[in-house]
Design an enzyme around this catalytic site. Structure first.
Site, PDB file in Angstrom:
ATOM      1  N   CYS A 191      -8.105 -10.840   1.289  1.00 33.16           N
ATOM      2  CA  CYS A 191      -8.203 -10.312   2.633  1.00 33.16           C
ATOM      3  C   CYS A 191      -8.227 -11.569   3.574  1.00 33.16           C
ATOM      4  CB  CYS A 191      -9.219  -9.486   3.024  1.00 33.16           C
ATOM      5  SG  CYS A 191      -9.154  -9.025   4.521  1.00 33.16           S
ATOM      6  N   CYS A 213     -15.639  -3.178   0.509  1.00 36.55           N
ATOM      7  CA  CYS A 213     -14.149  -3.551   0.613  1.00 36.55           C
ATOM      8  C   CYS A 213     -13.548  -4.797  -0.104  1.00 36.55           C
ATOM      9  CB  CYS A 213     -14.203  -3.804   2.149  1.00 36.55           C
ATOM     10  SG  CYS A 213     -14.534  -5.428   2.431  1.00 36.55           S
ATOM     11  N   ARG A 216       0.676  -1.302   0.210  1.00 38.46           N
ATOM     12  CA  ARG A 216       0.081   0.144  -0.076  1.00 38.46           C
ATOM     13  C   ARG A 216       0.841   1.156  -0.160  1.00 38.46           C
ATOM     14  NH1 ARG A 216      -3.538  -0.080   5.072  1.00 38.46           N
ATOM     15  NH2 ARG A 216      -4.893  -1.693   3.935  1.00 38.46           N
ATOM     16  N   LYS A 263      -5.785   7.509  12.490  1.00 39.08           N
ATOM     17  CA  LYS A 263      -6.169   7.908  11.072  1.00 39.08           C
ATOM     18  C   LYS A 263      -6.573   9.116  11.341  1.00 39.08           C
ATOM     19  CE  LYS A 263      -7.296   3.129   9.551  1.00 39.08           C
ATOM     20  NZ  LYS A 263      -8.340   2.311   9.024  1.00 39.08           N
ATOM     21  N   ARG A 288      -1.735   6.777   9.779  1.00 38.24           N
ATOM     22  CA  ARG A 288      -1.765   6.341   8.448  1.00 38.24           C
ATOM     23  C   ARG A 288      -1.954   7.422   7.322  1.00 38.24           C
ATOM     24  NH1 ARG A 288      -3.796   0.788   8.445  1.00 38.24           N
ATOM     25  NH2 ARG A 288      -2.934  -0.352  10.318  1.00 38.24           N
ATOM     26  N   LYS A 341      -3.205   1.158  15.141  1.00 36.20           N
ATOM     27  CA  LYS A 341      -3.374   2.333  14.256  1.00 36.20           C
ATOM     28  C   LYS A 341      -4.075   3.420  14.374  1.00 36.20           C
ATOM     29  CE  LYS A 341      -5.797  -0.806  11.585  1.00 36.20           C
ATOM     30  NZ  LYS A 341      -6.888  -1.312  10.586  1.00 36.20           N
ATOM     31  N   CYS A 354     -16.252  -8.432   6.677  1.00 42.14           N
ATOM     32  CA  CYS A 354     -16.318  -8.495   7.962  1.00 42.14           C
ATOM     33  C   CYS A 354     -16.455  -7.304   8.760  1.00 42.14           C
ATOM     34  CB  CYS A 354     -14.887  -9.248   8.521  1.00 42.14           C
ATOM     35  SG  CYS A 354     -13.411  -7.919   8.626  1.00 42.14           S
ATOM     36  N   CYS A 413     -13.934  -1.793   6.737  1.00 44.01           N
ATOM     37  CA  CYS A 413     -12.769  -1.045   5.850  1.00 44.01           C
ATOM     38  C   CYS A 413     -13.800   0.107   4.762  1.00 44.01           C
ATOM     39  CB  CYS A 413     -12.010  -2.039   5.020  1.00 44.01           C
ATOM     40  SG  CYS A 413     -11.064  -3.214   6.235  1.00 44.01           S
TER      41      CYS A 413
HETATM   42 FE1  SRM Z   1      -8.983  -1.920   6.583  1.00 46.00          FE
HETATM   43  C1  SRM Z   1      -7.676  -4.557   8.289  1.00 46.00           C
HETATM   44  C2  SRM Z   1      -8.188  -3.177   3.650  1.00 46.00           C
HETATM   45  C3  SRM Z   1      -9.664   1.082   5.246  1.00 46.00           C
HETATM   46  C4  SRM Z   1     -10.566  -0.897   9.320  1.00 46.00           C
HETATM   47  N1  SRM Z   1      -7.978  -3.497   6.004  1.00 46.00           N
HETATM   48  C5  SRM Z   1      -7.411  -4.525   6.936  1.00 46.00           C
HETATM   49  C6  SRM Z   1      -6.586  -5.466   6.043  1.00 46.00           C
HETATM   50  C7  SRM Z   1      -5.301  -5.022   5.878  1.00 46.00           C
HETATM   51  C8  SRM Z   1      -6.570  -7.102   6.546  1.00 46.00           C
HETATM   52  C9  SRM Z   1      -5.530  -7.434   7.471  1.00 46.00           C
HETATM   53  O1  SRM Z   1      -5.355  -6.914   8.415  1.00 46.00           O
HETATM   54  O2  SRM Z   1      -5.017  -8.444   7.105  1.00 46.00           O
HETATM   55  C10 SRM Z   1      -7.419  -5.394   4.612  1.00 46.00           C
HETATM   56  C11 SRM Z   1      -6.478  -5.794   3.456  1.00 46.00           C
HETATM   57  C12 SRM Z   1      -7.460  -6.529   2.395  1.00 46.00           C
HETATM   58  C13 SRM Z   1      -6.742  -6.281   0.905  1.00 46.00           C
HETATM   59  O3  SRM Z   1      -6.746  -7.686   0.532  1.00 46.00           O
HETATM   60  O4  SRM Z   1      -6.424  -5.316   0.423  1.00 46.00           O
HETATM   61  C14 SRM Z   1      -7.841  -3.773   4.855  1.00 46.00           C
HETATM   62  N2  SRM Z   1      -8.684  -1.410   4.833  1.00 46.00           N
HETATM   63  C15 SRM Z   1      -8.783  -2.262   3.561  1.00 46.00           C
HETATM   64  C16 SRM Z   1      -8.892  -1.187   2.262  1.00 46.00           C
HETATM   65  C17 SRM Z   1      -8.032  -1.495   1.258  1.00 46.00           C
HETATM   66  C18 SRM Z   1     -10.295  -1.363   2.075  1.00 46.00           C
HETATM   67  C19 SRM Z   1     -10.797  -0.695   0.632  1.00 46.00           C
HETATM   68  O5  SRM Z   1     -11.492  -1.779   0.067  1.00 46.00           O
HETATM   69  O6  SRM Z   1     -10.524   0.145   0.239  1.00 46.00           O
HETATM   70  C20 SRM Z   1      -8.691   0.218   2.944  1.00 46.00           C
HETATM   71  C21 SRM Z   1      -7.441   0.631   2.939  1.00 46.00           C
HETATM   72  C22 SRM Z   1      -7.178   1.941   3.405  1.00 46.00           C
HETATM   73  C23 SRM Z   1      -5.623   2.623   3.345  1.00 46.00           C
HETATM   74  O7  SRM Z   1      -5.296   3.086   2.245  1.00 46.00           O
HETATM   75  O8  SRM Z   1      -5.244   2.831   4.292  1.00 46.00           O
HETATM   76  C24 SRM Z   1      -9.326   0.039   4.215  1.00 46.00           C
HETATM   77  N3  SRM Z   1      -9.911  -0.435   7.214  1.00 46.00           N
HETATM   78  C25 SRM Z   1     -10.150   0.779   6.581  1.00 46.00           C
HETATM   79  C26 SRM Z   1     -11.176   1.731   7.006  1.00 46.00           C
HETATM   80  C27 SRM Z   1     -11.791   2.810   6.489  1.00 46.00           C
HETATM   81  C28 SRM Z   1     -11.231   4.130   6.769  1.00 46.00           C
HETATM   82  O9  SRM Z   1     -10.128   3.958   7.271  1.00 46.00           O
HETATM   83  O10 SRM Z   1     -11.793   5.261   6.449  1.00 46.00           O
HETATM   84  C29 SRM Z   1     -11.418   0.905   8.371  1.00 46.00           C
HETATM   85  C30 SRM Z   1     -12.561   1.435   9.261  1.00 46.00           C
HETATM   86  C31 SRM Z   1     -12.068   2.745  10.020  1.00 46.00           C
HETATM   87  C32 SRM Z   1     -11.315   2.286  11.235  1.00 46.00           C
HETATM   88  O11 SRM Z   1      -9.958   2.155  11.267  1.00 46.00           O
HETATM   89  O12 SRM Z   1     -11.736   2.254  12.304  1.00 46.00           O
HETATM   90  C33 SRM Z   1     -10.460  -0.334   8.354  1.00 46.00           C
HETATM   91  N4  SRM Z   1      -8.894  -2.566   8.599  1.00 46.00           N
HETATM   92  C34 SRM Z   1     -10.075  -2.069   9.466  1.00 46.00           C
HETATM   93  C35 SRM Z   1      -9.512  -2.837  10.788  1.00 46.00           C
HETATM   94  C36 SRM Z   1     -10.275  -2.741  11.940  1.00 46.00           C
HETATM   95  C37 SRM Z   1      -9.748  -1.705  13.046  1.00 46.00           C
HETATM   96  C38 SRM Z   1     -10.102  -1.578  14.328  1.00 46.00           C
HETATM   97  O13 SRM Z   1     -10.150  -0.726  14.777  1.00 46.00           O
HETATM   98  O14 SRM Z   1     -10.720  -2.751  14.818  1.00 46.00           O
HETATM   99  C39 SRM Z   1      -8.669  -3.945  10.110  1.00 46.00           C
HETATM  100  C40 SRM Z   1      -8.231  -5.055  11.263  1.00 46.00           C
HETATM  101  C41 SRM Z   1      -7.153  -4.918  12.072  1.00 46.00           C
HETATM  102  O15 SRM Z   1      -6.658  -3.709  12.068  1.00 46.00           O
HETATM  103  O16 SRM Z   1      -6.802  -5.693  12.992  1.00 46.00           O
HETATM  104  C42 SRM Z   1      -8.560  -3.665   8.979  1.00 46.00           C
HETATM  105 FE1  SF4 Z   2     -10.935  -7.514   4.972  1.00 45.64          FE
HETATM  106 FE2  SF4 Z   2     -13.090  -7.151   6.582  1.00 45.64          FE
HETATM  107 FE3  SF4 Z   2     -11.462  -5.155   5.731  1.00 45.64          FE
HETATM  108 FE4  SF4 Z   2     -13.006  -6.211   4.198  1.00 45.64          FE
HETATM  109  S1  SF4 Z   2     -13.749  -5.254   6.297  1.00 45.64           S
HETATM  110  S2  SF4 Z   2     -11.230  -5.771   3.657  1.00 45.64           S
HETATM  111  S3  SF4 Z   2     -13.031  -8.353   4.947  1.00 45.64           S
HETATM  112  S4  SF4 Z   2     -10.694  -6.707   6.983  1.00 45.64           S
END
Ligand code: SRM
Ligand code: SF4
Length: 591
Positions: free
Chosen positions: A460, A454, A103, A235, A172, A233, A499, A503
């Site tokens: 993922c 997502c 990324r 943000k 981030r 993390k 899930c 995201c």
């Molecule tokens: Fe996310 C984890 C994809 C935005 C909350 N996110 C992941 C992972 C890296 C899975 C992992 O940990 O192994 C996913 C990778 C999937 C893949 O194959 O690409 C993933 N997140 C994404 C992306 C690519 C989704 C998308 O369709 O665009 C976004 C990348 C953003 C970036 O450029 O940095 C993405 N993730 C978000 C958002 C939205 C936002 O930030 O506005 C959230 C919700 C906001 C937040 O953070 O609360 C988000 N991602 C998570 C979480 C839950 C965090 C938590 O507080 O519990 C995880 C899991 C974790 O961190 O353990 C996670």
């Molecule tokens: Fe993966 Fe869950 Fe984030 Fe979708 S919402 S990209 S399934 S971690």
């Protein structure tokens, strides 16, 4: 809770009741008897180096060592495997088909056409042939094998972008409204976005040593983060009202531009937003950020740094699930959090200025700004830039990048803006769009244009159900219902994730679908159209036909009984189909 601070063997106890931050210049919070395993990995890592270099050289496996799995995230990399192939490979007694997702950090989502070209070329050479625009305005490459990691990262750096802190327990990618034509202060706000991003970057030289063969520099100071970085993390987003396309309330820290007489005078500050939760665990919940005041321009970096420092010192390092700033704030209480912040930064915030958001979606098509430059927002399904039978999107954008002299800007809704196009080159770009069958979204329904999914399967590791691959089929079925009730041209914001990590910010969707198991989703209703109110669980663990069965009568009623300009989210709340969730702590309360 007691946090122990070890600073060069001198143990300082940092009790939560203390408001004195001077004791902790470069803190390391780690006590292995109470803190989680990841804290130990960070401490032992020598500022994010770990054994990554050795892992990269190991030819026996396509993966990296266990501790390095966590550390590579700080360098913008996740290890994944193709989940579609998992069972087959297991049967063949092969290790999973490991590859890596990279990324890039792209503050505000802005890259020059030349940078875009370089990134697309890297995708052709080293990844699965697509580029993925993320919900935080970044680029992702999926399917990069270990042997190609260094070359790909060097290539990204060669384009003057990088992947530092794109993931990991640090701040981030900082988001910003990507539409220059919408505000005279846009450029200035974008500059603040870049400054915040730079200011909060980790200072460790590990990245340059490992990926760019930089000179080894033994000792490293992390003046903001310390040796254990943040508990989780972090943000940040910067919004320019009336657009809330960045979903500012979903961020740990948000800055909302305040403009007076066409001049940027400062920012309203919101803290403690987040989406992530765990099914069945009510101690976790999404939360919209709380408005805490206004800061002037020369206070922005101090506010950003000190919100980070309060979280660094008071965030939960025992239970990662509860480590985000939202939980720190709810545990301390907002007033106590503010007091600590003021003590850390040495000044109080002023009362917030009035503002209004109209929506959190994108504007599609061509727009001209006051300098006569053109900007085109293209609808990109789930941010996936790939060639398909219907559209040669990947190849077309590559060709556009070759002639375009402006920028490519990623929107927080996973769309692409071809920005700063002169009147002379507009025609040439339009011709390429036609030649490569790239639609600008003119034939899509507003509901499709307002939908997000997502990544989920197959890359993922945390996905429980499909999202990106399934959303188009689901939307088609919803479109048929909307068509039936003659409301197909009304925008309903639908967000789907595989899930509950959230995201695609599903808990801010007027219709939110959150994966529970293959083919099964929790259905959430009632978020606002402006991104400032969460939705609420309406039905649990249901399949497609059950979802459609539940939604159809509600949509029918909506078509007949909604008020003028009433959004679907507001309608379901007014009709008491669900009660409004105004506070994350309220999210699980049964009503
Ligand atoms: Fe996310 C984890 C994809 C935005 C909350 N996110 C992941 C992972 C890296 C899975 C992992 O940990 O192994 C996913 C990778 C999937 C893949 O194959 O690409 C993933 N997140 C994404 C992306 C690519 C989704 C998308 O369709 O665009 C976004 C990348 C953003 C970036 O450029 O940095 C993405 N993730 C978000 C958002 C939205 C936002 O930030 O506005 C959230 C919700 C906001 C937040 O953070 O609360 C988000 N991602 C998570 C979480 C839950 C965090 C938590 O507080 O519990 C995880 C899991 C974790 O961190 O353990 C996670
Ligand atoms: Fe993966 Fe869950 Fe984030 Fe979708 S919402 S990209 S399934 S971690």
């Amino acid at each position: 809770m007691l946090n122990k601070t070890f600073d060069n063997d001198k143990v300082v106890t940092n009790n939560e009741s203390s408001e004195n931050s001077d004791a902790v210049i470069q803190p390391t919070y780690y006590d292995k008897t109470i803190h989680n395993e990841v804290e130990g990995i960070k401490v032992e890592s020598n500022y994010l180096r770990g054994t990554i270099t050795d892992s990269l050289k190991n030819p026996i496996t396509g993966s990296v060592a266990n501790d390095d799995l966590m550390l590579i995230k700080f360098h913008g990399i996740y290890q994944q495997d193709d989940r579609d192939l998992r069972n087959e490979r297991r049967k063949q007694k092969l290790e999973p088909l490991y590859s890596f997702m990279i990324r890039a950090r792209v503050p505000g989502g802005v890259a020059t056409a030349k940078q875009y070209l370089q990134m697309a070329e890297l995708a052709t050479q080293y990844s699965s042939g697509s580029l993925r625009l993320t919900t935080r305005q970044a680029y992702q490459w999926h399917g990069v094998f270990k042997r190609n990691l260094k070359t790909t990262i060097a290539g990204i750096n060669g384009s003057m972008l990088d992947t530092i802190a794109a993931c990991g327990d640090v701040n981030r990618n900082v988001m910003c409204n990507p539409m220059p034509e919408t505000s005279s202060v846009h450029e200035e706000v974008f500059e603040w976005t870049q400054k915040i991003s730079e200011h909060l970057l980790p200072k460790s030289k590990a990245y340059h040593e490992i990926w760019l063969d930089g000179k080894k520099v033994e000792s490293t100071d992390e003046p903001i983060y310390g040796q254990t970085y943040l508990p989780r993390k972090f943000k940040i987003a910067v919004a320019i009202p009336p657009y809330n396309d960045v979903d500012v309330y979903a961020n740990d820290l948000g800055f909302i531009a305040v403009v007076e007489n066409e001049k940027l005078v400062g920012f309203n500050v919101v803290v403690g937003g987040g989406m992530g939760s765990t099914h069945g665990d009510q101690s976790t919940y999404p939360r919209v950020a709380s408005l805490i005041g206004f800061c002037e321009l020369d206070q922005v970096l101090a506010v950003a740094e000190n919100v980070v420092k309060v979280q660094r010192d008071f965030g939960n390092r025992e239970i990662r699930r509860l480590a985000r700033l939202k939980y720190t704030i709810d545990r301390l209480g907002l007033d106590t959090f503010k007091k600590k912040l003021y003590a850390y930064q040495g000044f109080e915030l002023q009362p917030a200025s009035a503002f209004e958001f109209l929506h959190n979606g994108d504007r599609y098509g061509w727009f001209q700004d006051e300098k006569n430059q053109w900007h085109l927002t293209l609808y990109i399904h789930s941010g996936r830039i790939i060639d398909s039978q219907n559209s040669k999107l990947f190849s077309g954008l590559l060709e556009i990048a070759k002639i375009h002299r402006g920028e490519f800007r990623i929107s927080p809704n996973q769309n692409m803006i071809i920005s700063n196009v002169t009147s002379e080159s507009k025609n040439a770009i339009e011709k390429l769009l036609t030649e490569y069958q790239i639609s600008i979204g003119e034939n899509e329904t507003p509901t499709r244009l307002n939908s997000l999914a997502c990544v989920a399967f197959p890359t993922c590791t945390l996905a429980m159900a499909e999202a990106e691959r399934y959303l188009p089929t689901f939307i088609e079925k919803i479109e048929a219902i909307l068509e039936k009730y003659k409301v197909a041209d009304w925008p309903i914001n639908i967000r789907m994730t595989g899930c509950p990590n959230g995201c695609a910010r599903p808990f801010l969707g007027e219709i939110g679908l959150v994966g529970k198991a293959p083919g099964k989703y929790n259905l959430y209703l009632g978020a606002s159209h402006t991104g400032d109110r969460l939705n609420r669980l309406y039905r649990e663990n249901i399949n497609e036909s059950q979802i459609l069965e539940v939604l159809e009568p509600i949509l029918e009623n909506f078509s007949q009984q909604c008020l003028v300009n009433e959004s679907f989210g507001d309608f379901v709340v007014r009709k008491k189909i669900v009660a409004a969730v105004n506070n994350g702590l309220d999210f699980h309360v049964a009503v």
